[in-house]
Design an enzyme around this catalytic site. Structure first.
Site, short mmCIF file in Angstrom:
data_model
loop_
_atom_site.label_atom_id
_atom_site.label_comp_id
_atom_site.label_asym_id
_atom_site.label_seq_id
_atom_site.Cartn_x
_atom_site.Cartn_y
_atom_site.Cartn_z
N SER A 163 0.81 -1.22 0.00
CA SER A 163 0.00 0.00 0.00
C SER A 163 0.84 1.27 0.00
O SER A 163 0.42 2.27 -0.57
CB SER A 163 -0.94 0.00 1.20
OG SER A 163 -0.22 -0.05 2.40
N HIS A 191 -5.11 -3.58 -2.57
CA HIS A 191 -4.80 -2.69 -3.70
C HIS A 191 -4.68 -3.45 -5.02
O HIS A 191 -4.39 -2.84 -6.05
CB HIS A 191 -3.50 -1.93 -3.42
CG HIS A 191 -3.61 -1.02 -2.24
ND1 HIS A 191 -4.10 0.26 -2.33
CD2 HIS A 191 -3.35 -1.23 -0.93
CE1 HIS A 191 -4.12 0.81 -1.12
NE2 HIS A 191 -3.67 -0.09 -0.25
N LYS A 222 -11.55 0.27 -1.61
CA LYS A 222 -10.61 0.86 -2.57
C LYS A 222 -11.23 0.80 -3.97
O LYS A 222 -12.16 1.53 -4.23
CB LYS A 222 -9.26 0.22 -2.41
CG LYS A 222 -8.64 0.84 -1.14
CD LYS A 222 -7.60 0.10 -0.42
CE LYS A 222 -7.38 0.82 0.92
NZ LYS A 222 -6.59 0.04 1.85
C1 LIG Z 1 -6.60 -0.13 3.29
C2 LIG Z 1 -5.97 -1.38 3.67
C3 LIG Z 1 -6.54 -2.23 4.62
C4 LIG Z 1 -7.74 -1.83 5.44
O1 LIG Z 1 -8.89 -1.77 4.70
P1 LIG Z 1 -10.09 -0.85 5.19
O2 LIG Z 1 -11.27 -1.39 4.49
O3 LIG Z 1 -9.74 0.54 4.81
O4 LIG Z 1 -10.19 -1.01 6.69
C5 LIG Z 1 -5.95 -3.43 4.85
N1 LIG Z 1 -4.82 -3.80 4.20
C6 LIG Z 1 -4.23 -3.00 3.31
C7 LIG Z 1 -3.01 -3.46 2.61
C8 LIG Z 1 -4.78 -1.77 3.02
O5 LIG Z 1 -4.16 -0.95 2.16
#
Ligand SMILES: *Cc1c(COP(=O)(O)O)cnc(C)c1O
Length: 376
Positions: A163, A191, A222
């Site tokens: 991320s 991602h 996302k």
């Molecule tokens: C954003 C993210 C999460 C958490 O997801 P949310 O739905 O925002 O709580 C978990 N792992 C990674 C790698 C992320 O980038």
């Protein structure tokens, strides 16, 4: 320096209004722009009108609503897994999955750059917790060879697309290593989903790895444009999670509007491959442009394109100067990233226009010219 989050007054395509000014936003993980897609908005509205704004209770008490069940089925199909379980966020999915699968007497071993939610989950589980150097399958192999025999169960944890760095690990080697040592592989594809792979199925599809047996975690927040998390994997594991994952059992179910939005987002991303094509075209233009300025890119593998700076102070000053030049591109500092590796993290979406990217590159040129970070 104290952290603050900025106030966003309005959102339009790839831009946000802050303090009365429209800025080009390079900070969103809304890769396909689905939060603003008419079909996704309509699906959320319809679902809210039918089922209400909230779910009212936890799933094991109040039951499932149709959007929960349909979304789990479609996610399982999309991820080519036997079954799927929704969580209220991706963070909670990671907490629930890791703590349900491993505990004292077990081993969990993860990439050094794993997301905070994975680190928290590993710590909370009570299992022995080790890290291996970023993306280093050989060191993972060594660690497993040395330690695997001392533990009952072992879980290997990695992100599919990192991320804060934007790069991909050697997933085929990692999956094979985990399999050889009789360890589960938990793949956090927050991602990757909707972005990588010919069908947008994520990093496994990108590498051509069969998903059988792999625990595929993801988020709806996302590329899918909503909120929520999920685990797609073997039926026995999902069934175990339904009965044991505390962050699933002891919290109110995802609001129906969020589930319906994600479900429609999943359908749009499959029926409109053009969105993904536009995203990748933007990635190509953006990475070529930044490289042309002589900047040091931590990765150019996908829509997360971090520009290496190093010092925290310089990073924050550059982010501030970019904002004054009309760009919102956040500076990322420790502890989110390792000491000495502060960076400006840019992320692209399908909604950015060519004109906006031209303006953004011009802002980078102005702000970074004269800094020691520009090579040549
Ligand atoms: C954003 C993210 C999460 C958490 O997801 P949310 O739905 O925002 O709580 C978990 N792992 C990674 C790698 C992320 O980038």
């Amino acid at each position: 320096m104290r952290r603050v989050s900025s106030r966003v007054e309005a959102v339009d395509g790839g831009r946000v209004r802050m303090g009365g000014r429209w800025l080009i936003s390079l900070s969103s993980n809304n890769y396909l722009g689905l939060t603003q897609h008419p079909r996704v908005i309509a699906a959320a509205q319809e679902s809210i009108a039918r089922y209400g704004t909230g779910s009212g209770s936890a799933r094991l008490i109040g039951g499932n609503l149709p959007p929960h069940e349909e979304l789990e089925q479609e996610l399982a199909r999309f991820k080519q897994a036997e079954d799927c379980l929704l969580f209220s966020t991706g963070y909670m999915a990671n907490l629930g999955v890791v703590t349900a699968l491993v505990g004292p007497g077990d081993l969990v071993i993860g990439d050094r750059l794993n997301h905070a939610s994975l680190i928290d989950a590993c710590r909370l589980s009570g299992a022995a917790f080790r890290v291996y150097p970023h993306g280093d399958a050989r060191r993972l192999e060594e660690a497993l060879r040395r330690r695997r025999g001392h533990y009952r169960r072992t879980l290997v944890v990695t992100e599919g697309v990192f991320s804060m760095d934007g790069d991909l690990p050697p997933l085929r080697e990692i999956a094979e290593t985990a399999r050889r040592h009789d360890a589960w592989l938990l793949l956090d594809d927050a991602h990757g989903t909707g972005v990588f792979g010919p069908g947008g199925r994520g990093s496994l599809e990108h590498f051509g790895i069969r998903p059988e047996g792999i625990l595929q975690m993801g988020t709806l927040s996302k590329a899918l444009g909503s909120l929520g998390g999920y685990l797609a994997g073997p039926r026995v594991v999902v069934e175990l999670l339904r009965n044991r994952a505390r962050s699933f059992i002891y919290t109110t179910a995802l609001p129906p509007g969020c589930a319906a939005a994600a479900l429609e987002g999943l359908r749009v991303l499959q029926s409109e491959p053009d969105l993904r094509r536009r995203l990748w075209e933007n990635v190509r233009i953006w990475t070529a442009g930044l490289r042309g300025l002589g900047l040091d890119l931590i990765s150019d593998a996908g829509p997360i394109v971090p520009v290496r700076v190093g010092s925290n102070r310089e990073t924050m000053a550059l982010a501030q100067a970019l904002e004054e030049a009309g760009l919102y591109a956040p500076g990322i500092r420790p502890p989110t990233v390792p000491e000495g590796s502060a960076r400006i993290r840019t992320s692209l979406t399908a909604l950015h226009t060519e004109q906006e990217m031209g303006q953004a590159l011009e802002a980078f040129r102005k702000v970074f010219s004269g800094s020691t970070l520009v090579s040549r």
